[in-house]
Motif scaffolding. Structure first.
Motif, mmCIF file in Angstrom:
data_model
loop_
_atom_site.group_PDB
_atom_site.id
_atom_site.type_symbol
_atom_site.label_atom_id
_atom_site.label_comp_id
_atom_site.label_asym_id
_atom_site.label_seq_id
_atom_site.Cartn_x
_atom_site.Cartn_y
_atom_site.Cartn_z
ATOM 1 N N SER A 41 1.100 -0.815 0.068
ATOM 2 C CA SER A 41 -0.246 0.435 -0.265
ATOM 3 C C SER A 41 0.717 1.520 -0.444
ATOM 4 O O SER A 41 1.907 1.346 -0.085
ATOM 5 N N ARG A 42 -0.089 2.678 -0.363
ATOM 6 C CA ARG A 42 0.495 3.667 0.329
ATOM 7 C C ARG A 42 0.716 4.170 1.121
ATOM 8 O O ARG A 42 -0.301 3.538 2.335
ATOM 9 N N LYS A 43 1.985 3.980 1.875
ATOM 10 C CA LYS A 43 1.954 4.072 3.404
ATOM 11 C C LYS A 43 2.870 5.564 3.748
ATOM 12 O O LYS A 43 3.057 6.711 3.516
ATOM 13 N N ILE A 44 1.743 6.099 4.470
ATOM 14 C CA ILE A 44 1.911 7.871 5.712
ATOM 15 C C ILE A 44 2.519 7.589 6.956
ATOM 16 O O ILE A 44 1.561 6.891 7.046
ATOM 17 N N VAL A 45 3.230 8.073 7.270
ATOM 18 C CA VAL A 45 3.812 8.449 9.123
ATOM 19 C C VAL A 45 2.824 9.843 9.462
ATOM 20 O O VAL A 45 3.030 10.888 8.767
ATOM 21 N N ILE A 46 2.357 9.429 10.417
ATOM 22 C CA ILE A 46 1.416 10.655 10.542
ATOM 23 C C ILE A 46 1.747 10.549 12.002
ATOM 24 O O ILE A 46 1.765 9.885 12.858
ATOM 25 N N SER A 47 2.116 11.801 12.750
ATOM 26 C CA SER A 47 1.872 12.337 14.437
ATOM 27 C C SER A 47 1.277 11.970 15.176
ATOM 28 O O SER A 47 -0.088 12.467 14.551
ATOM 29 N N THR A 48 0.672 11.566 16.164
ATOM 30 C CA THR A 48 -0.350 11.453 17.414
ATOM 31 C C THR A 48 -0.586 12.662 17.440
ATOM 32 O O THR A 48 -2.024 13.314 17.721
ATOM 33 N N LYS A 49 0.357 13.631 18.134
ATOM 34 C CA LYS A 49 -0.187 15.254 17.809
ATOM 35 C C LYS A 49 -1.504 15.720 16.708
ATOM 36 O O LYS A 49 -1.879 16.786 16.758
ATOM 37 N N ASP A 50 -1.215 14.974 15.201
ATOM 38 C CA ASP A 50 -2.091 16.135 14.242
ATOM 39 C C ASP A 50 -2.980 14.896 13.809
ATOM 40 O O ASP A 50 -3.371 15.186 12.900
ATOM 41 N N TYR A 51 -3.381 14.027 15.110
ATOM 42 C CA TYR A 51 -4.518 13.020 14.486
ATOM 43 C C TYR A 51 -5.398 12.837 16.048
ATOM 44 O O TYR A 51 -4.900 12.557 17.173
#
Length: 131
Positions: free
Chosen positions: A80-90
């Protein structure tokens, strides 16, 4: 996992968001998570659906800020397309925000502008026509 017809074409787009991962967990487990998704993905017959999987790694801030690890994950070509996101932004459970920010693109009218003085260059036209 969150299934939604994101592009209004009557086909599913699968969106996966991990539980929050600390730096060690992200580094040690991202491939195992990806491989689990890939196994499921291989079973899908619909071509559009098979290639429209988005895997979001929800990472604590120190992990999300590890540029080297983030690059390695997001540029991995398996599955898949993989994206790392921060817990502060979600905010937990806010799939719509993630889809709106990372998958479903829309453009504000102010992005477009008229080019009133645009003219073809006769030199460029000649070059193009020679080839």
């Amino acid at each position: 996992m969150f299934d939604q017809d994101v592009f209004d074409i009557q086909s599913k787009v699968d969106v996966f968001i991990t539980k929050p991962l600390n730096h060690d967990d992200l580094r040690d487990k991202w491939q195992d998570i990806r491989n689990d998704i890939a196994e499921r993905q291989r079973m899908i017959e619909d071509e559009f659906e098979r290639w429209n999987h988005y895997l979001f790694y929800l990472a604590e801030e120190d992990a999300a800020n590890d540029i080297s690890l983030k690059y390695k994950i997001e540029h991995d070509t398996v599955s898949s397309r993989k994206i790392v996101i921060s817990t502060k932004d979600y905010r937990m459970g806010d799939f719509e925000e993630v889809i709106g920010r990372y998958i479903k693109y829309s453009f504000d009218d102010s992005v477009y502008m008229e080019l009133e003085d645009f003219k073809k260059s006769s030199k460029i036209v000649k070059l193009i026509n020679k080839g």
